[in-house]
Design a protein around this motif. Structure first.
Motif, PDB file in Angstrom:
ATOM      1  N   ARG A 186       1.152   7.972  -5.706  1.00 15.60           N
ATOM      2  CA  ARG A 186       0.139   8.928  -5.680  1.00 15.60           C
ATOM      3  C   ARG A 186       0.857  10.272  -5.468  1.00 15.60           C
ATOM      4  NH1 ARG A 186      -1.464   9.719   0.439  1.00 15.60           N
ATOM      5  NH2 ARG A 186       0.591  10.741   0.163  1.00 15.60           N
ATOM      6  N   GLU A 225       2.211   1.603  -3.650  1.00 17.37           N
ATOM      7  CA  GLU A 225       1.260   2.068  -4.686  1.00 17.37           C
ATOM      8  C   GLU A 225       0.298   3.122  -4.294  1.00 17.37           C
ATOM      9  OE1 GLU A 225      -1.079  -1.710  -5.096  1.00 17.37           O
ATOM     10  OE2 GLU A 225       0.730  -2.703  -5.716  1.00 17.37           O
ATOM     11  N   ASN A 226       0.140   3.711  -2.915  1.00  9.12           N
ATOM     12  CA  ASN A 226      -0.824   4.496  -2.532  1.00  9.12           C
ATOM     13  C   ASN A 226      -0.230   5.812  -1.986  1.00  9.12           C
ATOM     14  OD1 ASN A 226      -3.175   3.383  -3.847  1.00  9.12           O
ATOM     15  ND2 ASN A 226      -2.973   1.663  -2.203  1.00  9.12           N
ATOM     16  N   ARG A 227       1.068   5.714  -1.709  1.00 13.41           N
ATOM     17  CA  ARG A 227       1.697   7.011  -1.292  1.00 13.41           C
ATOM     18  C   ARG A 227       2.877   7.359  -2.247  1.00 13.41           C
ATOM     19  NH1 ARG A 227      -0.458   4.183   2.848  1.00 13.41           N
ATOM     20  NH2 ARG A 227      -1.261   5.613   4.766  1.00 13.41           N
ATOM     21  N   ASP A 232       0.942  -1.181  -0.138  1.00 14.33           N
ATOM     22  CA  ASP A 232      -0.013   0.057   0.022  1.00 14.33           C
ATOM     23  C   ASP A 232       0.884   1.298  -0.002  1.00 14.33           C
ATOM     24  OD1 ASP A 232      -2.792   1.207   0.358  1.00 14.33           O
ATOM     25  OD2 ASP A 232      -1.647   2.090   2.061  1.00 14.33           O
TER      26      ASP A 232
END
Length: 190
Positions: A88, A83-85, A80
Protein backbone atom coordinates in the motif's frame (compact mmCIF):
# COMPACT_ATOMS: atom_id res chain seq x y z
CA UNK A 1 -4.14 -12.11 -5.60
CA UNK A 2 -1.96 -11.48 -8.69
CA UNK A 3 1.73 -10.99 -8.14
CA UNK A 4 2.88 -7.41 -8.00
CA UNK A 5 5.81 -6.06 -9.93
CA UNK A 6 9.01 -5.95 -8.00
CA UNK A 7 12.73 -6.40 -8.14
CA UNK A 8 14.10 -9.60 -9.60
CA UNK A 9 17.18 -11.02 -7.97
CA UNK A 10 20.28 -11.31 -10.08
CA UNK A 11 23.21 -13.66 -9.73
CA UNK A 12 25.27 -10.80 -8.28
CA UNK A 13 23.01 -10.07 -5.30
CA UNK A 14 21.19 -13.28 -4.56
CA UNK A 15 21.53 -15.56 -1.59
CA UNK A 16 20.73 -18.33 -4.07
CA UNK A 17 23.98 -17.68 -5.84
CA UNK A 18 26.00 -17.11 -2.68
CA UNK A 19 25.09 -20.63 -1.57
CA UNK A 20 25.19 -22.40 -4.92
CA UNK A 21 28.53 -24.00 -4.01
CA UNK A 22 26.77 -25.81 -1.15
CA UNK A 23 24.01 -27.26 -3.34
CA UNK A 24 24.45 -30.96 -3.96
CA UNK A 25 21.18 -31.49 -5.82
CA UNK A 26 17.86 -29.80 -6.46
CA UNK A 27 16.61 -31.31 -3.19
CA UNK A 28 17.32 -29.46 0.03
CA UNK A 29 19.34 -31.97 2.02
CA UNK A 30 20.37 -30.26 5.24
CA UNK A 31 19.76 -27.20 7.38
CA UNK A 32 22.77 -25.53 5.74
CA UNK A 33 20.74 -25.70 2.51
CA UNK A 34 17.29 -25.24 4.06
CA UNK A 35 17.87 -21.88 5.72
CA UNK A 36 19.28 -20.05 2.65
CA UNK A 37 16.49 -21.60 0.54
CA UNK A 38 13.93 -20.29 3.05
CA UNK A 39 15.49 -16.82 2.88
CA UNK A 40 15.25 -16.90 -0.92
CA UNK A 41 11.56 -17.77 -0.82
CA UNK A 42 10.89 -15.10 1.82
CA UNK A 43 12.62 -12.29 -0.06
CA UNK A 44 11.03 -13.31 -3.36
CA UNK A 45 7.59 -13.25 -1.73
CA UNK A 46 8.16 -9.73 -0.40
CA UNK A 47 9.67 -8.45 -3.66
CA UNK A 48 6.68 -9.70 -5.68
CA UNK A 49 3.99 -8.78 -3.13
CA UNK A 50 2.80 -12.38 -2.82
CA UNK A 51 1.28 -12.53 0.65
CA UNK A 52 0.05 -16.10 0.20
CA UNK A 53 3.55 -17.43 -0.51
CA UNK A 54 5.03 -15.37 2.35
CA UNK A 55 2.42 -16.66 4.80
CA UNK A 56 3.03 -20.26 3.68
CA UNK A 57 6.60 -19.97 5.02
CA UNK A 58 5.22 -19.53 8.55
CA UNK A 59 3.63 -21.95 10.99
CA UNK A 60 -0.16 -21.47 11.27
CA UNK A 61 0.35 -19.40 14.44
CA UNK A 62 3.62 -17.84 13.31
CA UNK A 63 4.49 -14.23 14.05
CA UNK A 64 6.17 -11.47 12.05
CA UNK A 65 7.34 -8.39 13.95
CA UNK A 66 7.92 -5.56 11.50
CA UNK A 67 9.73 -2.47 12.74
CA UNK A 68 7.31 -0.07 11.01
CA UNK A 69 3.99 -1.90 11.13
CA UNK A 70 4.27 -3.96 14.32
CA UNK A 71 3.28 -7.51 15.21
CA UNK A 72 1.31 -9.80 12.88
CA UNK A 73 0.25 -13.23 14.11
CA UNK A 74 -1.05 -16.05 11.93
CA UNK A 75 -0.83 -16.64 8.22
CA UNK A 76 -3.81 -14.45 7.28
CA UNK A 77 -2.40 -11.46 9.19
CA UNK A 78 1.08 -11.95 7.68
CA UNK A 79 -0.34 -12.11 4.13
CA UNK A 80 -2.42 -9.00 4.84
CA UNK A 81 0.62 -7.15 6.22
CA UNK A 82 2.53 -7.67 2.98
CA UNK A 83 -0.29 -7.03 0.53
CA UNK A 84 -2.12 -4.22 2.34
CA UNK A 85 0.61 -2.41 4.23
CA UNK A 86 3.96 -2.95 2.52
CA UNK A 87 2.48 -2.74 -0.98
CA UNK A 88 0.00 0.00 0.00
CA UNK A 89 2.83 2.34 0.95
CA UNK A 90 5.62 1.29 -1.42
CA UNK A 91 6.61 -0.63 -4.55
CA UNK A 92 9.72 -1.91 -6.33
CA UNK A 93 11.02 -3.80 -3.28
CA UNK A 94 14.48 -5.33 -3.20
CA UNK A 95 15.67 -7.48 -0.30
CA UNK A 96 19.10 -9.11 -0.31
CA UNK A 97 20.18 -11.41 2.52
CA UNK A 98 23.85 -11.91 3.38
CA UNK A 99 25.87 -14.16 5.67
CA UNK A 100 23.04 -16.31 7.04
CA UNK A 101 23.84 -18.47 10.05
CA UNK A 102 21.69 -21.14 11.67
CA UNK A 103 21.96 -22.80 15.08
CA UNK A 104 20.36 -26.21 14.69
CA UNK A 105 20.31 -26.71 18.47
CA UNK A 106 17.98 -23.76 19.09
CA UNK A 107 16.28 -23.64 15.69
CA UNK A 108 17.37 -20.02 15.37
CA UNK A 109 18.76 -18.33 12.27
CA UNK A 110 20.13 -14.88 11.59
CA UNK A 111 20.92 -12.95 8.43
CA UNK A 112 22.27 -9.49 7.61
CA UNK A 113 20.41 -7.70 4.85
CA UNK A 114 19.95 -4.66 2.63
CA UNK A 115 16.35 -3.66 1.89
CA UNK A 116 14.94 -0.97 -0.39
CA UNK A 117 11.71 0.28 -1.86
CA UNK A 118 10.15 3.23 -3.64
CA UNK A 119 7.53 5.09 -1.61
CA UNK A 120 4.04 5.60 -3.04
CA UNK A 121 2.75 7.53 0.01
CA UNK A 122 1.26 10.91 -0.85
CA UNK A 123 3.88 12.94 1.01
CA UNK A 124 6.91 11.01 -0.29
CA UNK A 125 5.84 9.41 -3.56
CA UNK A 126 8.74 8.40 -5.79
CA UNK A 127 11.43 8.58 -3.12
CA UNK A 128 13.79 5.60 -3.04
CA UNK A 129 14.59 4.33 0.47
CA UNK A 130 17.40 1.89 1.36
CA UNK A 131 18.72 0.62 4.67
CA UNK A 132 20.44 -2.37 6.23
CA UNK A 133 19.57 -4.54 9.17
CA UNK A 134 19.55 -7.97 10.77
CA UNK A 135 16.79 -10.55 11.09
CA UNK A 136 16.18 -13.36 13.55
CA UNK A 137 14.19 -16.42 12.55
CA UNK A 138 12.97 -19.07 14.98
CA UNK A 139 12.02 -22.15 13.02
CA UNK A 140 9.71 -25.04 13.78
CA UNK A 141 10.73 -27.75 11.35
CA UNK A 142 11.16 -25.96 8.04
CA UNK A 143 8.67 -23.16 8.81
CA UNK A 144 9.14 -19.80 10.54
CA UNK A 145 7.54 -19.67 13.99
CA UNK A 146 8.86 -16.17 14.81
CA UNK A 147 10.44 -13.45 12.69
CA UNK A 148 11.82 -10.18 14.00
CA UNK A 149 14.24 -7.57 12.71
CA UNK A 150 16.52 -4.81 13.89
CA UNK A 151 17.49 -1.73 11.89
CA UNK A 152 17.67 2.02 12.28
CA UNK A 153 14.19 3.20 11.36
CA UNK A 154 15.44 6.78 11.55
CA UNK A 155 17.69 6.24 8.54
CA UNK A 156 14.73 5.01 6.49
CA UNK A 157 12.40 7.79 7.67
CA UNK A 158 14.95 10.53 6.98
CA UNK A 159 15.15 9.43 3.33
CA UNK A 160 11.42 10.13 3.01
CA UNK A 161 12.02 13.79 3.94
CA UNK A 162 9.41 13.58 6.69
CA UNK A 163 9.06 16.48 9.06
CA UNK A 164 11.32 16.02 12.08
CA UNK A 165 8.30 16.12 14.41
CA UNK A 166 6.74 13.17 12.58
CA UNK A 167 10.00 11.18 12.67
CA UNK A 168 10.32 11.94 16.39
CA UNK A 169 6.77 10.70 17.05
CA UNK A 170 7.37 7.44 15.13
CA UNK A 171 10.72 6.75 16.80
CA UNK A 172 9.34 7.48 20.28
CA UNK A 173 6.48 5.05 19.63
CA UNK A 174 9.00 2.40 18.53
CA UNK A 175 11.08 2.97 21.66
CA UNK A 176 7.97 2.72 23.80
CA UNK A 177 7.15 -0.64 22.23
CA UNK A 178 10.70 -1.93 22.65
CA UNK A 179 10.97 -0.77 26.25
CA UNK A 180 8.16 -3.14 27.28
CA UNK A 181 10.38 -6.12 26.39
CA UNK A 182 11.54 -7.80 29.63
CA UNK A 183 15.00 -8.25 28.09
CA UNK A 184 15.41 -4.47 28.30
CA UNK A 185 14.55 -4.21 32.04
CA UNK A 186 18.10 -4.45 33.35
CA UNK A 187 19.24 -1.79 30.89
CA UNK A 188 16.46 0.72 31.47
CA UNK A 189 15.96 0.34 35.20
CA UNK A 190 19.49 1.29 36.30
Amino acid sequence: MPLRRGGVKTEQNSVRIRFRAHERSDKVSSMSDLFPALLNRLTKSVETGDGTSLAALFTPGGSYVDTFYGLFEGRDAIADMLENRFWRDAEDFLWDMFEPVFDIGTGTGYARWVFSYTSVMDDSSGKRVAFEGMSQFRLEGDLVREYREVFSAGIALAQLDMASERIDKILRRQFSNLSTNPEWDRHLRR
